[in-house]
Scaffold this motif. Structure first.
Motif, PDB file in Angstrom:
ATOM      1  N   CYS A 146       0.842  -1.223   0.000  1.00  0.00           N
ATOM      2  CA  CYS A 146       0.000   0.000   0.000  1.00  0.00           C
ATOM      3  C   CYS A 146       0.866   1.257   0.000  1.00  0.00           C
ATOM      4  CB  CYS A 146      -0.914   0.003   1.227  1.00  0.00           C
ATOM      5  SG  CYS A 146      -2.212  -1.261   1.187  1.00  0.00           S
ATOM      6  N   SER A 147       2.101   1.124  -0.462  1.00  0.00           N
ATOM      7  CA  SER A 147       3.028   2.263  -0.393  1.00  0.00           C
ATOM      8  C   SER A 147       2.525   3.467  -1.184  1.00  0.00           C
ATOM      9  CB  SER A 147       4.417   1.840  -0.887  1.00  0.00           C
ATOM     10  OG  SER A 147       4.348   1.366  -2.229  1.00  0.00           O
ATOM     11  N   ASP A 148       1.955   3.250  -2.380  1.00  0.00           N
ATOM     12  CA  ASP A 148       1.450   4.378  -3.187  1.00  0.00           C
ATOM     13  C   ASP A 148       0.301   5.090  -2.465  1.00  0.00           C
ATOM     14  OD1 ASP A 148       3.289   3.794  -5.128  1.00  0.00           O
ATOM     15  OD2 ASP A 148       1.882   2.700  -6.419  1.00  0.00           O
ATOM     16  N   THR A 149      -0.586   4.299  -1.910  1.00  0.00           N
ATOM     17  CA  THR A 149      -1.712   4.889  -1.166  1.00  0.00           C
ATOM     18  C   THR A 149      -1.215   5.676   0.036  1.00  0.00           C
ATOM     19  OG1 THR A 149      -3.206   3.131  -1.867  1.00  0.00           O
ATOM     20  CG2 THR A 149      -3.818   4.371   0.119  1.00  0.00           C
ATOM     21  N   ARG A 150      -0.299   5.104   0.783  1.00  0.00           N
ATOM     22  CA  ARG A 150       0.248   5.780   1.955  1.00  0.00           C
ATOM     23  C   ARG A 150       0.936   7.093   1.557  1.00  0.00           C
ATOM     24  NH1 ARG A 150       1.407   2.920   6.638  1.00  0.00           N
ATOM     25  NH2 ARG A 150       3.461   3.917   6.774  1.00  0.00           N
ATOM     26  N   GLN A 151       1.629   7.115   0.412  1.00  0.00           N
ATOM     27  CA  GLN A 151       2.330   8.314  -0.033  1.00  0.00           C
ATOM     28  C   GLN A 151       1.338   9.439  -0.373  1.00  0.00           C
ATOM     29  OE1 GLN A 151       5.543   8.959  -0.012  1.00  0.00           O
ATOM     30  NE2 GLN A 151       5.232  11.022  -0.882  1.00  0.00           N
ATOM     31  N   VAL A 152       0.292   9.099  -1.107  1.00  0.00           N
ATOM     32  CA  VAL A 152      -0.726  10.103  -1.454  1.00  0.00           C
ATOM     33  C   VAL A 152      -1.424  10.604  -0.190  1.00  0.00           C
ATOM     34  CG1 VAL A 152      -2.910  10.497  -2.666  1.00  0.00           C
ATOM     35  CG2 VAL A 152      -1.088   9.185  -3.774  1.00  0.00           C
ATOM     36  N   TYR A 153      -1.732   9.703   0.695  1.00  0.00           N
ATOM     37  CA  TYR A 153      -2.410  10.071   1.946  1.00  0.00           C
ATOM     38  C   TYR A 153      -1.540  11.023   2.761  1.00  0.00           C
ATOM     39  CZ  TYR A 153      -5.463   9.223   5.996  1.00  0.00           C
ATOM     40  OH  TYR A 153      -6.346   9.354   7.039  1.00  0.00           O
ATOM     41  N   LEU A 154      -0.224  10.730   2.799  1.00  0.00           N
ATOM     42  CA  LEU A 154       0.718  11.583   3.527  1.00  0.00           C
ATOM     43  C   LEU A 154       0.823  12.960   2.874  1.00  0.00           C
ATOM     44  CD1 LEU A 154       2.832  11.735   5.842  1.00  0.00           C
ATOM     45  CD2 LEU A 154       4.536  10.932   4.184  1.00  0.00           C
ATOM     46  N   GLU A 155       0.839  13.012   1.535  1.00  0.00           N
ATOM     47  CA  GLU A 155       0.940  14.290   0.815  1.00  0.00           C
ATOM     48  C   GLU A 155      -0.274  15.180   1.057  1.00  0.00           C
ATOM     49  OE1 GLU A 155       1.509  13.103  -3.206  1.00  0.00           O
ATOM     50  OE2 GLU A 155       3.644  12.618  -2.951  1.00  0.00           O
ATOM     51  N   GLY A 205      -1.511  15.577   3.859  1.00  0.00           N
ATOM     52  CA  GLY A 205      -1.340  16.136   5.192  1.00  0.00           C
ATOM     53  C   GLY A 205      -1.836  15.262   6.314  1.00  0.00           C
ATOM     54  N   TYR A 206      -2.091  13.994   6.033  1.00  0.00           N
ATOM     55  CA  TYR A 206      -2.624  13.104   7.058  1.00  0.00           C
ATOM     56  C   TYR A 206      -1.540  12.138   7.546  1.00  0.00           C
ATOM     57  CZ  TYR A 206      -7.017  14.783   5.063  1.00  0.00           C
ATOM     58  OH  TYR A 206      -8.032  15.569   4.603  1.00  0.00           O
ATOM     59  N   SER A 207      -1.665  11.737   8.779  1.00  0.00           N
ATOM     60  CA  SER A 207      -0.733  10.784   9.365  1.00  0.00           C
ATOM     61  C   SER A 207      -1.008   9.379   8.818  1.00  0.00           C
ATOM     62  CB  SER A 207      -0.876  10.775  10.892  1.00  0.00           C
ATOM     63  OG  SER A 207      -0.142   9.714  11.455  1.00  0.00           O
ATOM     64  N   THR A 208       0.064   8.648   8.560  1.00  0.00           N
ATOM     65  CA  THR A 208      -0.070   7.276   8.051  1.00  0.00           C
ATOM     66  C   THR A 208      -0.051   6.229   9.165  1.00  0.00           C
ATOM     67  OG1 THR A 208       2.325   7.176   7.710  1.00  0.00           O
ATOM     68  CG2 THR A 208       0.967   7.906   5.841  1.00  0.00           C
ATOM     69  N   SER A 209      -0.225   6.705  10.381  1.00  0.00           N
ATOM     70  CA  SER A 209      -0.150   5.766  11.519  1.00  0.00           C
ATOM     71  C   SER A 209      -1.248   4.720  11.460  1.00  0.00           C
ATOM     72  CB  SER A 209      -0.229   6.533  12.841  1.00  0.00           C
ATOM     73  OG  SER A 209      -1.445   7.253  12.927  1.00  0.00           O
ATOM     74  N   THR A 210      -2.388   5.074  10.859  1.00  0.00           N
ATOM     75  CA  THR A 210      -3.487   4.101  10.768  1.00  0.00           C
ATOM     76  C   THR A 210      -3.557   3.452   9.394  1.00  0.00           C
ATOM     77  OG1 THR A 210      -5.064   5.820  10.101  1.00  0.00           O
ATOM     78  CG2 THR A 210      -4.832   5.413  12.464  1.00  0.00           C
ATOM     79  N   ALA A 211      -2.638   3.799   8.505  1.00  0.00           N
ATOM     80  CA  ALA A 211      -2.672   3.268   7.145  1.00  0.00           C
ATOM     81  C   ALA A 211      -1.976   1.913   7.092  1.00  0.00           C
ATOM     82  CB  ALA A 211      -1.999   4.243   6.185  1.00  0.00           C
TER      83      ALA A 211
END
Length: 586
Positions: free
Chosen positions: A36-45, A47-53
């Motif tokens: 899920c690295s691509d999803t996590r990267q977009v989510y982080l961009e 402005g959201y924390s990836t702690s729950t991703a």
């Protein structure tokens, strides 16, 4: 227990796995292990924390909005992205309506500044013209003209002011002063001058000039005020219509088209354009219902602006006030003998003025030039750094693309490559479930058409109250603009019906009875919030039903002609004419 798998069973398992691979499907084990690295990267961009991703795809039974397939989104991520989809939607609506808001705001400010400065320049022009010609004699009685322009400003600014009554009152005040001017050998009481002004409509001491000025000024001011108010209303309606909130069904559709691909691990896949249109039409169903009245409103604005650069030209109307007033006074001078004779017959013979010393040249305005008309070249024709033709041309260019805005808004949003896939990519876009062609038809426009919307469930039995209010506001302002195109002011339709005050010949008439007794003479009370507008003599409230002017001291005052003059008779009339007229009046 024997856990070994027989050889035939192992062969069957291998065959099944091979077939699944060839068909492009993923086994649960493969799907669960996908990154899920691509999803996590977009989510982080965003402005959201990836702690729950999740790091890899997980089972999607917890999802409420997206397909419950293997996913890269936790429940918290889905909720967060749903809120993000609503913000994206509201921003898209705001961004695409900014053209409307900017146009109405800026055009209203430009026209408002221009019209107000035109009125200021008209008054300044008259003051300079009359002061240069008559000096102190004019300035001592300038309050008559100041009050005229004060009322014109009040009308333009939206005050409850009748243009017909304002101009009628101005001419009544002016006829009293000019009548005293051309008859300096008499002194006139307040009652006598009241009688003179009541005869004015029948005698027409100023000829046809008051009617011409009323028609020109009324048409122009009504159109100018209607256009200014229309632009302000347009600005307010756009503000209200775009300050919307997305309901839960709309948010569901927005999330499914924009962020469910992200949850599936396909962040680069855009929703199919038809899917986007159905979602937008469902979310903007009420706004689309504005379309008919909105188009009528835009058409009316366009037509009024054309009138302003044509027969209802505000520049020419403001420019003509001082010229028309000078023409009116000259007409009364030239016909003073016959006018005075008729007044004496109707109002009685006035008392001779007591003998007085000869006025000094400074006091009488001696050596002043007689009244003359002024050519347009001598007077200002522009204001606020521009001119009317330029303002109208710019406005019309901006109004044209505004028609159909609310119906086309879903298309405008979905035409953005960031919001939806291009129509040429229909087979590889997100169709709401996976990557592939979107099969449902695009629904129609407006609330009722959403009954068959496959993406957004809309309650067509509950129209939005705020949208219904906006539709009514559009109807009201459009009606005002349409009446303005005919030279009529809706705010004074009842009181001015038949007076011709609307600016055309419709309803035009002259009453052969004394003013105040005719059916077309409504009462008019001068505003009481401007006590300083008449320094020489307080404003008088006039009862058009025949009562006398209200007096401050409760008694009729006798006014000598010398106290009323704002022009010198010897500067206006040839000397032989004065001598001859004096002999006749004696």
């Amino acid at each position: 227990m024997d856990t070994r798998v027989s050889f035939p069973s192992r062969r069957l398992l291998v065959l099944l796995c091979t077939a699944a691979a060839l068909l492009g499907t993923r086994s649960p084990l493969a799907a669960a292990g996908r990154s899920c690295s691509d999803t996590r990267q977009v989510y982080l961009e965003k402005g959201y924390s990836t702690s729950t991703a999740p790091l890899t795809q997980i089972s999607g039974e917890h999802l409420r909005l997206c397909p419950q397939d293997y996913t890269c989104c936790s429940s918290q991520m889905e909720e967060t992205l749903a809120q993000q989809s609503e913000r994206d939607f509201l921003k898209a609506v705001s961004d695409n309506s900014q053209f409307l808001l900017t146009t109405f705001t800026q055009r209203h400010r430009r026209f408002d500044e221009f019209f107000k400065e035109l009125i200021d320049l008209s008054e300044k022009s008259m003051n300079q013209m009359f002061t240069k010609t008559y000096g102190l004699l004019f300035t001592q009685n300038a309050h008559v003209f100041q009050e005229l322009f004060l009322e014109l400003r009040r009308y333009y600014s939206g005050g409850s002011v009748s243009l017909a009554e304002v101009l009628s009152d101005f001419w009544s005040r002016l006829v009293e002063r000019v009548f005293s001017l051309v008859n300096p050998q008499y002194q006139f009481s307040e009652d006598y001058l009241e009688c003179v002004s009541k005869h004015a409509e029948q005698l027409q001491p100023f000829g046809d000039v008051p009617r011409k000025l009323r028609v020109q000024v009324s048409r122009a001011f009504i159109a100018a005020r209607a256009l200014s108010q229309g632009l302000a209303t347009g600005r307010d309606i756009v503000n209200k219509a775009t300050k919307l909130t997305a309901d839960s069904e709309c948010v569901r559709g927005l999330m499914r088209q924009w962020y469910c691909p992200l949850c599936r691990g396909m962040p680069s896949v855009r929703p199919c354009r038809s899917l986007c249109l159905n979602v937008m039409k469902g979310c903007l169903a009420n706004q689309a219902d504005l379309d008919t009245e909105w188009n009528n409103f835009i058409d009316a604005l366009y037509q009024v602006s054309e009138k302003l650069e044509g027969p209802f030209n505000m520049e020419l109307a403001a420019d003509s006030i001082s010229v028309k007033v000078s023409e009116a006074i000259m007409h009364m001078q030239e016909n003073s003998v016959s006018i005075s004779s008729k007044v004496f017959q109707g109002c009685g013979n006035p008392r001779p003025a007591p003998a007085r010393s000869k006025r000094s040249p400074k006091e009488s305005g001696g050596n002043r030039r007689p009244f003359r008309t002024y050519t347009p070249e001598e007077k200002p024709t522009t204001a606020a750094g521009t001119n009317l033709d330029r303002l109208v041309t710019e406005l019309k260019e901006r109004l044209r693309p505004m028609r159909g805005f609310w119906v086309s808004l879903p298309h405008t949003i979905c035409n953005d490559e960031k919001m939806a896939a291009d129509v040429t990519n229909e087979d590889r876009c997100w169709n709401g479930q996976t990557r592939g062609r979107y099969l449902p038809d695009v629904t129609g426009d407006g609330l009722v058409s959403q009954i068959n919307n496959p993406e957004v469930e809309v309650d067509i039995a509950r129209p939005d109250v705020r949208t219904r209010q906006l539709i009514m506001e559009l109807r009201v302002v459009t009606n005002k603009l349409r009446h303005a195109m005919s030279g009529q002011d809706m705010d004074f339709m009842d009181s001015e019906e038949g007076s011709g005050s609307g600016g055309g010949d419709h309803g035009e008439r002259y009453n052969h009875d004394w003013p105040g007794y005719g059916p077309y003479s409504p009462p008019y009370t001068k505003p009481s919030n401007n006590p300083a507008s008449n320094p020489a003599k307080p404003p008088r409230g006039r009862d058009r039903n025949g009562s006398k002017w209200n007096r401050n001291n409760g008694q009729g005052r006798v006014r000598s002609a010398a106290g009323l003059l704002f022009f010198s008779p010897f500067s206006l009339l040839p000397l032989p004419f004065v001598v001859t007229a004096a002999t006749m009046w004696r």
